[in-house]
Write an enzyme that holds these catalytic residues in place. Structure first.
Site, PDB file in Angstrom:
ATOM      1  N   PRO A   1      -5.690 -10.476  18.179  1.00 62.35           N
ATOM      2  CA  PRO A   1      -6.541 -10.595  19.369  1.00 62.35           C
ATOM      3  C   PRO A   1      -8.005 -10.859  19.019  1.00 62.35           C
ATOM      4  O   PRO A   1      -8.769 -11.336  19.863  1.00 62.35           O
ATOM      5  CB  PRO A   1      -6.406  -9.245  20.081  1.00 62.35           C
ATOM      6  CG  PRO A   1      -5.459  -8.427  19.296  1.00 62.35           C
ATOM      7  CD  PRO A   1      -5.035  -9.171  18.073  1.00 62.35           C
TER       8      PRO A   1
ATOM      9  N   CYS B   1       3.794  12.483  -7.656  1.00 62.14           N
ATOM     10  CA  CYS B   1       2.917  13.372  -8.419  1.00 62.14           C
ATOM     11  C   CYS B   1       1.643  12.613  -8.774  1.00 62.14           C
ATOM     12  O   CYS B   1       1.694  11.486  -9.247  1.00 62.14           O
ATOM     13  CB  CYS B   1       3.625  13.852  -9.678  1.00 62.14           C
ATOM     14  SG  CYS B   1       2.519  14.782 -10.748  1.00 62.14           S
TER      15      CYS B   1
ATOM     16  N   HIS C   1       0.807  -1.220   0.000  1.00 59.36           N
ATOM     17  CA  HIS C   1       0.000   0.000   0.000  1.00 59.36           C
ATOM     18  C   HIS C   1       0.840   1.270   0.000  1.00 59.36           C
ATOM     19  O   HIS C   1       0.352   2.335   0.373  1.00 59.36           O
ATOM     20  CB  HIS C   1      -0.964  -0.003   1.208  1.00 59.36           C
ATOM     21  CG  HIS C   1      -2.042  -1.051   1.100  1.00 59.36           C
ATOM     22  ND1 HIS C   1      -2.840  -1.433   2.158  1.00 59.36           N
ATOM     23  CD2 HIS C   1      -2.463  -1.793   0.035  1.00 59.36           C
ATOM     24  CE1 HIS C   1      -3.698  -2.360   1.750  1.00 59.36           C
ATOM     25  NE2 HIS C   1      -3.483  -2.599   0.475  1.00 59.36           N
TER      26      HIS C   1
HETATM   27  P1  OAD Z   1      -7.277  -2.980  10.280  1.00 57.43           P
HETATM   28  O1  OAD Z   1      -7.358  -1.759  11.119  1.00 57.43           O
HETATM   29  O2  OAD Z   1      -8.404  -3.278   9.370  1.00 57.43           O
HETATM   30  O3  OAD Z   1      -7.094  -4.250  11.220  1.00 57.43           O
HETATM   31  C1  OAD Z   1      -6.160  -4.248  12.256  1.00 57.43           C
HETATM   32  C2  OAD Z   1      -6.194  -5.618  12.899  1.00 57.43           C
HETATM   33  O4  OAD Z   1      -5.180  -5.652  13.884  1.00 57.43           O
HETATM   34  C3  OAD Z   1      -7.512  -5.967  13.593  1.00 57.43           C
HETATM   35  O5  OAD Z   1      -7.961  -7.215  13.136  1.00 57.43           O
HETATM   36  C4  OAD Z   1      -7.135  -6.015  15.079  1.00 57.43           C
HETATM   37  O6  OAD Z   1      -7.867  -7.008  15.796  1.00 57.43           O
HETATM   38  C5  OAD Z   1      -5.663  -6.353  15.009  1.00 57.43           C
HETATM   39  N1  OAD Z   1      -4.861  -5.911  16.154  1.00 57.43           N
HETATM   40  C6  OAD Z   1      -5.060  -4.847  16.959  1.00 57.43           C
HETATM   41  N2  OAD Z   1      -4.073  -4.762  17.875  1.00 57.43           N
HETATM   42  C7  OAD Z   1      -3.230  -5.792  17.640  1.00 57.43           C
HETATM   43  C8  OAD Z   1      -2.023  -6.265  18.241  1.00 57.43           C
HETATM   44  N3  OAD Z   1      -1.462  -5.636  19.282  1.00 57.43           N
HETATM   45  N4  OAD Z   1      -1.438  -7.367  17.725  1.00 57.43           N
HETATM   46  C9  OAD Z   1      -1.983  -8.010  16.661  1.00 57.43           C
HETATM   47  N5  OAD Z   1      -3.108  -7.617  16.062  1.00 57.43           N
HETATM   48  C10 OAD Z   1      -3.731  -6.527  16.542  1.00 57.43           C
HETATM   49  O7  OAD Z   1      -5.876  -2.906   9.509  1.00 57.43           O
HETATM   50  P2  OAD Z   1      -5.430  -3.670   8.172  1.00 57.43           P
HETATM   51  O8  OAD Z   1      -5.923  -5.058   8.156  1.00 57.43           O
HETATM   52  O9  OAD Z   1      -3.988  -3.423   8.015  1.00 57.43           O
HETATM   53  O10 OAD Z   1      -5.432   0.600   3.569  1.00 57.43           O
HETATM   54  O11 OAD Z   1      -6.219  -2.834   7.083  1.00 57.43           O
HETATM   55  C11 OAD Z   1      -5.983  -3.062   5.726  1.00 57.43           C
HETATM   56  C12 OAD Z   1      -5.998  -1.762   4.987  1.00 57.43           C
HETATM   57  O12 OAD Z   1      -7.192  -1.050   5.264  1.00 57.43           O
HETATM   58  C13 OAD Z   1      -4.901  -0.776   5.416  1.00 57.43           C
HETATM   59  O13 OAD Z   1      -3.681  -1.035   4.782  1.00 57.43           O
HETATM   60  C14 OAD Z   1      -5.476   0.528   5.005  1.00 57.43           C
HETATM   61  C15 OAD Z   1      -6.875   0.353   5.500  1.00 57.43           C
HETATM   62  O14 OAD Z   1      -7.840   1.137   4.890  1.00 57.43           O
HETATM   63  C16 OAD Z   1      -5.050   1.704   2.965  1.00 57.43           C
HETATM   64  O15 OAD Z   1      -4.788   2.725   3.559  1.00 57.43           O
HETATM   65  C17 OAD Z   1      -4.981   1.555   1.498  1.00 57.43           C
END
Ligand code: OAD
Length: 245
Positions: A212, A126, A118
């Site tokens: 978690p 740009c 990402h």
């Molecule tokens: P999310 O915010 O969707 O998910 C975060 C995950 O991390 C959740 O399932 C939580 O349960 C878990 N979590 C929280 N604390 C944690 C810890 N200490 N250890 C392990 N896990 C934990 O984030 P992503 O899955 O990365 O895209 O989201 C995917 C994409 O959606 C991101 O890259 C972003 C967002 O919109 C863009 O910006 C393009």
């Protein structure tokens, strides 16, 4: 973690290993996730802050939000989970980090072979011609223009945009050929990245999920650990190290 004993004994130094991460791996560094109760998307409209339409409508709002995030990231440190991946990468000869994160903490922790699906919040590009601007120290709170006249924006993937093609291809190829995948701190909801653990599993890899909370992938994981990344990953490392060293 008695169940992991059965996991470690089938792997060796030449096993191909993937660490697939999402925002949750950086949570213990103090960086907000997106979909947790306190996450970005519980407070802000992603279409205003992370889409082409939002940027064109109010570039300063978007640039300020990214500058605030960049500042928080610059003040944060990689945590035990990021560091643990560096340990794993010394243990296994063939490993790849595939991340949805734009924070650069994997690199700062010394991780190698990183595929950023990402983009990276420390870079700009740009919006018209795609030229890259390396600008880690620039606040970039107001709109600047490229010599082509295009608007300069963070080099991250927004909703509705394609992922960098070569990086995506490399990630899928790695997932299709790995023996072991850790999927760490991702809600496994945003495609195409969310396909990667399913892809690895369907090609016969052993997949360990650390989160978690349950995710849409949990039922298919060989092991799904309900724990924080900074706690679980070092424990897995100890187990693998004891078996493989
Ligand atoms: P999310 O915010 O969707 O998910 C975060 C995950 O991390 C959740 O399932 C939580 O349960 C878990 N979590 C929280 N604390 C944690 C810890 N200490 N250890 C392990 N896990 C934990 O984030 P992503 O899955 O990365 O895209 O989201 C995917 C994409 O959606 C991101 O890259 C972003 C967002 O919109 C863009 O910006 C393009």
């Amino acid at each position: 973690m008695a169940e992991t004993i059965t996991a470690t004994d089938r792997f060796h130094r030449d096993s191909r290993v993937i660490f697939f991460s999402g925002a949750g791996i950086s949570a213990e560094s103090g960086i907000s996730t997106f979909r947790d109760p306190e996450g970005h998307w519980s407070k802000y409209d992603p279409m205003k802050l992370a889409s082409q339409a939002g940027f064109l409508e109010d570039p300063d709002l978007v640039l300020n939000w990214y500058a605030d995030r960049r500042r928080a990231i610059n003040q944060a440190q990689p945590n035990a989970a990021h560091r643990s991946i560096s340990d794993f990468q010394k243990l296994f000869r063939d490993s790849v980090v595939i991340t949805q994160n734009v924070d650069g903490l994997h690199e700062r922790a010394g991780n190698r072979n990183i595929l950023e699906l990402h983009g990276n919040i420390h870079r700009h590009k740009c919006n018209s011609c795609g030229k890259n601007f390396e600008s880690p120290d620039i606040e970039m709170r107001t709109l600047n223009h490229c010599e082509c006249g295009g608007k300069i924006r963070p080099d991250v993937v927004w909703f509705g945009e394609s992922l960098p093609l070569q990086t995506l291809q490399n990630a899928f190829e790695a997932a299709q050929n790995c023996d072991l995948m850790f999927t760490i701190g991702t809600s496994t909801q945003i495609y195409p990245a969310a396909q990667l653990p399913f892809e690895a599993k369907s090609r016969g890899a052993f997949v360990i999920e650390i989160n978690p909370e349950p995710t849409p992938f949990s039922a298919q994981a060989d092991i799904s650990v309900r724990d924080d990344a900074g706690s679980a990953l070092p424990k897995f490392y100890e187990e693998f190290y004891a078996q493989i060293k």
